[in-house]
Motif scaffolding. Structure first.
Motif, PDB file in Angstrom:
ATOM      1  N   SER A 134       0.836  -1.207   0.000  1.00  0.00           N
ATOM      2  CA  SER A 134       0.000   0.000   0.000  1.00  0.00           C
ATOM      3  C   SER A 134       0.865   1.249   0.000  1.00  0.00           C
ATOM      4  CB  SER A 134      -0.928  -0.004   1.219  1.00  0.00           C
ATOM      5  OG  SER A 134      -1.785  -1.130   1.159  1.00  0.00           O
ATOM      6  N   ASP A 147      -3.797  -2.403  -5.668  1.00  0.00           N
ATOM      7  CA  ASP A 147      -3.215  -2.829  -4.389  1.00  0.00           C
ATOM      8  C   ASP A 147      -4.045  -4.008  -3.908  1.00  0.00           C
ATOM      9  OD1 ASP A 147      -1.840  -2.988  -2.003  1.00  0.00           O
ATOM     10  OD2 ASP A 147      -2.930  -1.328  -1.060  1.00  0.00           O
ATOM     11  N   THR A 164      -4.607  -4.182   4.412  1.00  0.00           N
ATOM     12  CA  THR A 164      -5.434  -4.100   3.202  1.00  0.00           C
ATOM     13  C   THR A 164      -6.219  -5.398   3.052  1.00  0.00           C
ATOM     14  OG1 THR A 164      -3.709  -2.768   2.180  1.00  0.00           O
ATOM     15  CG2 THR A 164      -5.409  -3.635   0.720  1.00  0.00           C
ATOM     16  N   ILE A 194      -4.640   2.841   3.123  1.00  0.00           N
ATOM     17  CA  ILE A 194      -4.209   2.879   4.524  1.00  0.00           C
ATOM     18  C   ILE A 194      -2.939   2.049   4.683  1.00  0.00           C
ATOM     19  CG2 ILE A 194      -4.796   2.248   6.898  1.00  0.00           C
ATOM     20  CD1 ILE A 194      -7.767   2.537   6.064  1.00  0.00           C
TER      21      ILE A 194
HETATM   22 MG   LIG Z   1      -1.774  -2.900   2.326  1.00  0.00          MG
END
Ligand SMILES: [Mg+2]
Ligand SMILES: Nc1nc2c(ncn2[C@@H]2O[C@H](COP(=O)(O)OP(=O)(O)OP(=O)(O)O)[C@@H](O)[C@H]2O)c(=O)[nH]1
Length: 353
Positions: free
Chosen positions: A133, A173, A154, A146
């Motif tokens: 991320s 992501d 995630t 985040i």
């Molecule tokens: Mg992540």
């Protein structure tokens, strides 16, 4: 206003009217769609060239040449007594052959055209907490996902388009790959794997501070056949993870904290999608999937026509294939179009426009 009998414009209505009035042709109308959807400066520049008629001009030239040849051949069909002279036949053949060469050139732009219009999907994958991320945020230039020191942050896939060296790259992501802890994570990992299946490029991220694990080894092997870049993240910290020379996949060292190595990674991403320089003249003509389909049919027919001519087949046969080629090329600029085709093109617009 609407209650007084006015109505909202339908999708593409203004552009469609411009097309039906003959102010722009179909390729130019499509360029309006590309303008609306373009996600990078480069894509915008290409759409502008098409709107200005650069592609249409070349298509019309190609079509005119073929129409001339067709008229010539049809004249001979109408006056069967006059045999076609060998040198005239040679001239005709070389004219048709130039058309074949030109079509092949145009067809070679389809791949780049597709990349600029649609972008390519790049999946960011790796074990939890390696910095996937963080990498997404760095490549986007803003904090979209985040980031936390908790492994398994995630849980769902996040998609955002980044402008990487002028190319639209849809970065995805994903949830870190591991034996899942709970149902949400199981679903997240399932989505990660589904993303992987459709990605055209994989950014496989590793944590440089940790020695290679069995999981690393298995993921390294699992995605070996894919177009991928191995990203060794967190190189600002001590400890270097050894990555085996993984065939042709480049290994890039980065730090998402200091920003080190990110420019090199962007170059590498660009290189893996589009080899060589992005030249200005390439932007002038970039055919889309519809043009490609029409050109492929035109090319096949033109080649058949040429073959028939060279083999001394009847001129009717030569003319028949040539007519198919002329009609298919005409589809690109809308010389030959059906209501279905127009509907499918103009429905890609937003309301109005
Ligand atoms: Mg992540
Ligand atoms: N020192 C250092 N820390 C980093 C770097 N990149 C990420 N981190 C830290 O590593 C932790 C995990 O980062 P994330 O980006 O959330 O990792 P992730 O791979 O998305 O993790 P999951 O979503 O849990 O799979 C965070 O505490 C980050 O601040 C880096 O280059 N250097």
């Amino acid at each position: 206003m609407l209650e007084n009998g006015a109505r909202l414009a339908l999708p593409g209505e203004f552009t469609k009217r411009a097309f039906l009035n003959g102010r722009i042709d179909l390729a130019q109308a499509e360029a309006v769609i590309d303008l609306i959807h373009s996600r990078t400066e480069l894509a915008l520049a290409a759409a502008n060239e098409q709107l200005a008629g650069k592609l249409s001009h070349r298509i019309n030239q190609l079509r005119d040449e073929m129409v001339k040849s067709l008229a010539h051949i049809e004249a001979h069909i109408d006056f069967p007594d006059e045999d076609i002279a060998p040198e005239t036949k040679d001239q005709l053949a070389s004219r048709l052959d130039r058309g074949v060469v030109f079509m092949l050139e145009l067809l070679r732009t389809a791949n780049e055209g597709q990349i600029l219009r649609r972008g390519i999907r790049a999946a960011i994958i790796g074990r939890p907490n390696v910095g996937k991320s963080s990498l997404l945020n760095q490549l986007l230039g803003r904090d979209r996902a985040i980031v936390s020191p908790i492994a398994g942050t995630t849980r769902d896939t996040i998609e955002e388009t980044a402008d990487i060296r002028g190319l639209p790259v849809v970065l995805v992501d994903t949830a870190g790959l591991r034996e899942a802890g709970d149902d949400i994570e199981i679903e997240g990992i399932r989505r990660s794997r589904a993303t992987l299946a459709t990605a055209e490029l994989i950014l496989q991220v590793f944590d440089a501070t940790e020695p290679q694990t069995a999981a690393d080894r298995s993921y390294l092997a699992e995605f070996a056949g894919k177009n991928r870049i191995l990203v060794r993240n967190k190189v600002d910290l001590p400890g270097r993870l050894e990555l085996p020379a993984a065939g042709t996949a480049p290994v890039i060292d980065v730090s998402c904290v200091t920003g080190e190595g990110l420019e090199r990674l962007k170059d590498s991403i660009k290189e893996s999608i589009w080899s060589g320089e992005i030249k200005a003249e390439m932007l002038e003509v970039m055919i889309n999937a519809r043009h490609q389909d029409a050109l492929k049919r035109a090319l096949k027919a033109l080649q058949q026509s040429l073959q028939a001519l060279r083999a001394g087949e009847t001129l009717e046969l030569v003319a028949m294939d040539l007519r198919i080629a002329v009609s298919a090329v005409g589809e690109i600029v809308g010389q030959t179009s059906t209501e279905d085709l127009l509907d499918s093109i103009f429905s890609q617009f937003c309301i109005g426009k």
